[in-house]
Design a protein around this motif. Structure first.
Motif, short mmCIF file in Angstrom:
data_model
loop_
_atom_site.label_atom_id
_atom_site.label_comp_id
_atom_site.label_asym_id
_atom_site.label_seq_id
_atom_site.Cartn_x
_atom_site.Cartn_y
_atom_site.Cartn_z
N ASP A 142 0.95 -1.11 0.09
CA ASP A 142 -0.13 -0.02 0.03
C ASP A 142 0.90 1.19 0.01
O ASP A 142 0.72 2.05 0.73
N THR A 143 1.59 1.24 -0.89
CA THR A 143 2.88 2.62 -0.99
C THR A 143 2.74 2.93 -2.44
O THR A 143 2.86 2.16 -3.46
N ALA A 144 2.64 4.18 -2.57
CA ALA A 144 2.56 4.92 -3.76
C ALA A 144 3.97 5.60 -4.05
O ALA A 144 4.19 6.51 -3.29
N VAL A 145 4.60 5.55 -5.15
CA VAL A 145 5.89 6.53 -5.43
C VAL A 145 5.03 7.76 -6.33
O VAL A 145 4.15 7.50 -7.18
N ALA A 146 5.16 9.06 -5.54
CA ALA A 146 4.56 10.02 -5.90
C ALA A 146 5.43 11.28 -6.33
O ALA A 146 6.43 11.50 -5.90
N TYR A 147 4.71 12.29 -6.92
CA TYR A 147 5.37 13.46 -7.51
C TYR A 147 5.05 14.49 -6.47
O TYR A 147 5.43 15.75 -7.11
N PHE A 148 4.63 14.43 -5.39
CA PHE A 148 4.00 15.58 -4.51
C PHE A 148 4.99 16.47 -4.00
O PHE A 148 4.93 17.74 -3.61
N ARG A 149 6.25 16.30 -4.04
CA ARG A 149 7.44 17.13 -3.69
C ARG A 149 7.90 18.07 -4.84
O ARG A 149 9.02 18.86 -4.32
N GLY A 150 7.53 17.86 -5.91
CA GLY A 150 8.05 18.59 -7.10
C GLY A 150 7.31 18.78 -7.96
O GLY A 150 5.97 18.68 -7.97
N PRO A 151 7.58 19.02 -9.35
CA PRO A 151 6.43 19.11 -10.50
C PRO A 151 5.84 17.95 -10.54
O PRO A 151 6.18 16.73 -10.43
N VAL A 201 11.09 14.87 -8.77
CA VAL A 201 11.40 14.70 -7.28
C VAL A 201 10.44 13.75 -6.76
O VAL A 201 9.10 13.88 -6.51
N LEU A 202 10.74 12.53 -6.60
CA LEU A 202 9.89 11.50 -6.26
C LEU A 202 9.73 11.28 -4.54
O LEU A 202 10.93 11.58 -3.85
N GLY A 203 8.73 10.98 -4.06
CA GLY A 203 8.70 10.50 -2.72
C GLY A 203 7.68 9.54 -2.40
O GLY A 203 6.96 8.92 -3.39
N LEU A 204 7.30 9.01 -1.28
CA LEU A 204 6.58 7.84 -0.79
C LEU A 204 5.39 8.38 -0.10
O LEU A 204 5.34 8.86 0.84
N LEU A 205 4.00 7.92 -0.50
CA LEU A 205 2.87 8.03 0.28
C LEU A 205 2.06 6.73 0.36
O LEU A 205 2.32 5.79 -0.19
N GLU A 209 -3.14 8.43 0.78
CA GLU A 209 -2.55 10.10 0.75
C GLU A 209 -2.44 10.27 -0.65
O GLU A 209 -2.74 11.30 -1.12
N ASN A 210 -1.98 9.34 -1.54
CA ASN A 210 -1.73 9.42 -3.00
C ASN A 210 -3.02 9.72 -3.88
O ASN A 210 -3.13 10.76 -4.49
#
Length: 216
Positions: A142-151, A201-205, A209-210
């Motif tokens: 239940d983990t998503a690689v997301a772009y929420f910290r950058g473009p 700029v990747l991050g985990l959510l 959350e994603n």
């Protein structure tokens, strides 16, 4: 009839896909907000298929609501944007054959999926499967690689397309697999890979959350 895809959801026919969307539409009362995560995510992917998706999304998608009928007896969907504005969209328009822009976006995402996969595996190996937003521990399922910290991904892709003169400048091969082809010009595919790698700029959510992030 041919199979049909909405995001990564497979449907036996286009009619089956339309029925899945209609089930969401009539699951809620007119005026209410779509508050089920799976329904919200389906509508995000559906909206991405609209030929005027960029205009409909605007500042980003905060939520969806059920709009009263405008023409005829049937309700519809409404986008609630992050800036508080609202706009309706036709799900039937979204279910028409994908635009070239949408096909290119799908191929672009497929071309760089190895980057997201490698990022996830590196975080997992380092024992740092935690949400970069809330700090909560994450389950690998239940983990998503997301772009929420950058473009956003769409923003990175749009910048690349604009540098070439627009979406139509990107030629694709034909394919029946998930409606995806490949970049016809493999040198251009490599340029896209580098462009994405330099800007993402990747991050985990968590999955939830994603799903609730504004879509831009």
């Amino acid at each position: 009839m041919a199979e049909f895809w909405i995001g990564q959801r497979w449907y036996r026919t286009k009619g089956a896909a339309q029925e899945a969307v209609r089930e969401v539409l009539y699951r809620y009362d007119v005026g209410s907000t779509v508050d089920q995560d799976d329904d919200h995510l389906l509508l995000l992917d559906l909206l991405d298929m609209h030929p005027e998706a960029d205009d409909k999304i605007g500042s980003g998608v905060e939520a969806f609501a059920i709009a009263p009928p405008q023409r005829g007896p049937h309700p519809g969907f409404e986008v609630i944007r992050t800036d508080g504005t609202r706009i309706d969209f036709s799900y039937l328009t979204c279910l028409k054959p994908p635009t070239h822009r949408q096909q290119v976006l799908n191929v672009m995402r497929d071309e760089v999926k190895a980057i997201a996969n490698a990022y996830f595996e590196a975080r997992k190996a380092a024992g740092s499967l935690i949400s970069d937003e809330s700090g909560a521990p994450l389950e690998s399922t239940d983990t998503a690689v997301a772009y929420f910290r950058g473009p956003s991904f769409n923003g990175i892709a749009r910048e690349f397309a604009d540098s070439l003169g627009g979406w139509e400048a990107i030629e694709l091969t034909s394919s029946s697999e998930k409606g995806l082809g490949k970049f016809r010009d493999r040198d251009l595919a490599e340029r896209w890979f580098v462009h994405h790698q330099e800007r993402a700029v990747l991050g985990l959510l968590s999955g939830q959350e994603n799903r609730r992030r504004p879509r831009t």
